[in-house]
Design an enzyme around this catalytic site. Structure first.
Site, mmCIF file in Angstrom:
data_model
loop_
_atom_site.group_PDB
_atom_site.id
_atom_site.type_symbol
_atom_site.label_atom_id
_atom_site.label_comp_id
_atom_site.label_asym_id
_atom_site.label_seq_id
_atom_site.Cartn_x
_atom_site.Cartn_y
_atom_site.Cartn_z
ATOM 1 N N GLY A 1 -17.834 -22.948 -18.962
ATOM 2 C CA GLY A 1 -16.372 -22.984 -18.977
ATOM 3 C C GLY A 1 -15.782 -24.060 -19.882
ATOM 4 O O GLY A 1 -14.583 -24.087 -20.115
ATOM 5 N N GLU A 2 -16.633 -24.961 -20.372
ATOM 6 C CA GLU A 2 -16.101 -26.018 -21.244
ATOM 7 C C GLU A 2 -15.625 -25.419 -22.563
ATOM 8 O O GLU A 2 -16.178 -24.446 -23.059
ATOM 9 C CB GLU A 2 -17.171 -27.080 -21.520
ATOM 10 N N LYS B 1 20.406 -17.102 -8.648
ATOM 11 C CA LYS B 1 18.968 -16.888 -8.416
ATOM 12 C C LYS B 1 18.453 -17.903 -7.397
ATOM 13 O O LYS B 1 18.733 -19.100 -7.513
ATOM 14 C CB LYS B 1 18.227 -17.041 -9.754
ATOM 15 N N THR C 1 12.242 -12.701 -12.972
ATOM 16 C CA THR C 1 13.618 -13.173 -13.178
ATOM 17 C C THR C 1 14.378 -12.183 -14.056
ATOM 18 O O THR C 1 15.483 -11.750 -13.726
ATOM 19 C CB THR C 1 13.584 -14.562 -13.863
ATOM 20 N N GLN D 1 6.533 -28.028 -14.229
ATOM 21 C CA GLN D 1 6.128 -28.913 -13.126
ATOM 22 C C GLN D 1 6.650 -30.322 -13.426
ATOM 23 O O GLN D 1 5.894 -31.284 -13.503
ATOM 24 C CB GLN D 1 4.610 -28.895 -12.966
HETATM 25 C C1 R5P Z 1 12.459 -20.918 -14.663
HETATM 26 O O1 R5P Z 1 13.304 -21.730 -14.315
HETATM 27 C C2 R5P Z 1 12.381 -20.402 -16.058
HETATM 28 O O2 R5P Z 1 13.482 -20.754 -16.833
HETATM 29 C C3 R5P Z 1 12.180 -18.898 -16.079
HETATM 30 O O3 R5P Z 1 13.324 -18.286 -15.531
HETATM 31 C C4 R5P Z 1 10.970 -18.504 -15.274
HETATM 32 O O4 R5P Z 1 9.873 -19.263 -15.662
HETATM 33 C C5 R5P Z 1 10.658 -17.039 -15.443
HETATM 34 O O5 R5P Z 1 9.566 -16.709 -14.637
HETATM 35 P P1 R5P Z 1 9.282 -15.208 -14.219
HETATM 36 O O6 R5P Z 1 9.290 -14.392 -15.478
HETATM 37 O O7 R5P Z 1 7.927 -15.240 -13.562
HETATM 38 O O8 R5P Z 1 10.355 -14.806 -13.273
#
Ligand code: R5P
Length: 302
Positions: free
Chosen positions: A37-38, A201, A235, A104
């Site tokens: 895996g390296e 959201k 999203t 993160q």
């Molecule tokens: C999150 O705050 C980002 O701006 C994107 O909305 C998010 O990373 C999209 O992730 P996914 O396509 O999995 O919904």
């Protein structure tokens, strides 16, 4: 000062395009995974003195590879920087169009690591001279860099592409309230009076599930839904469904970093998008917009 560009394994298209824009020499790499895996990366040069006293530009995005492995992309990058360092360059310039782990950047639940800061810390530890990222999810991260660091904006490029497709009577939609500022700036590239709306959201921090709501009158409008990242497409698909129900005529799903993981393409098209548009930050089939000239312009005038 003479420049040379190292085309990282994850940014082959963008790297070559950038070198052509800059009219400089470029080299690729040899790369593989060992059975354990390296990662392994070797700059494709025979003589290490080739890089001495040159301004060395390393381009490597850190979005997922075919096995959704961003860590390998980061390790390859660290290895390339380490190799270059040994070769007495005059300057090391690192371009990471998509910066892994930028989401993160906060502690959302007790016990987590704020790992985005660690990634910047590792880059700092190499003593690089300049760092360029593109539309990084958490722009404050660049302020943690010890060297000159720039967050390049790709919004004009995406807007120009969408305009060229003949979009008219446009409404820009932000997939969440937090991204409104970015969406307002994005909308300005279509014209001063372009309306900007958002949907609400909510993401469950434990499961990652999202819920989206909103009600707008989009009858007959061309709708542009813009985000920095499309990951699993959840999203985007949610926003597209609401836009469709609200009467949108045409729907463009645009993102700087279209990672398109798992069923993202299906989810987005199935929800009703007419087109998915990304940049060559991520080397895939929706990379319709190239960042090469914009990044090269920053590097030219250094
Ligand atoms: C999150 O705050 C980002 O701006 C994107 O909305 C998010 O990373 C999209 O992730 P996914 O396509 O999995 O919904």
């Amino acid at each position: 000062m003479e420049k040379i560009l190292i085309v990282g394994p994850a940014s082959q298209m963008l790297g070559v395009r950038m070198a052509k824009e800059l009219e400089i020499e470029y080299v690729n790499t040899e790369f593989k995974r060992f059975p354990d895996g390296e990662n392994y990366v070797r700059l494709n040069i025979e003589d290490e003195t080739n890089l001495a006293n040159k301004e060395v530009i390393i381009v490597q995005t850190t979005g997922p590879d075919a096995t959704a492995d961003q860590n390998s992309r980061l390790f390859e990058l660290f290895m390339m920087i380490d190799s270059v360092k040994r070769m007495a360059p005059a300057k090391i310039i690192v371009v990471i169009p998509y910066l892994a782990y930028a989401r993160q950047d906060k502690i959302f639940r007790p016990g987590e690591s704020q790992f985005a800061n660690v990634v910047i810390g590792i880059l700092n530890s190499f003593g690089i001279d300049e760092l360029y990222v593109v539309d990084v999810h958490a722009p404050l991260l660049v302020s943690q860099s010890l060297c000159k660091a720039v967050n390049i904006d790709s919004m004009k490029l995406l807007a120009d592409y969408i305009k060229a497709q003949g979009a008219e009577d446009i409404v820009v939609i932000s997939p969440d309230k937090g991204a409104m500022e970015r969406s307002r700036a994005f909308a300005k590239h279509f014209g001063e009076e372009i309306p900007v709306e958002y949907f609400e959201k909510e993401r469950d921090v434990k499961t990652g599930e999202i819920e989206m709501s909103g009600k707008l009158n989009l009858k007959g409008k061309d709708v542009v839904i813009a985000d920095d990242i499309i990951s699993t497409g959840g999203t985007m698909a949610s926003a597209i469904k609401i836009a469709k129900k609200s009467g949108a005529k045409k729907i463009y799903a645009a993102a700087t970093h279209a990672l398109l993981l798992q069923q993202a393409k299906f989810r987005i098209l199935n929800a009703g998008a007419d087109e998915i548009i990304g940049t060559d930050s991520i080397d895939n089939e929706v990379a319709k917009v190239s960042l090469a000239k914009t990044i090269a312009d920053y590097l030219k005038f250094d």
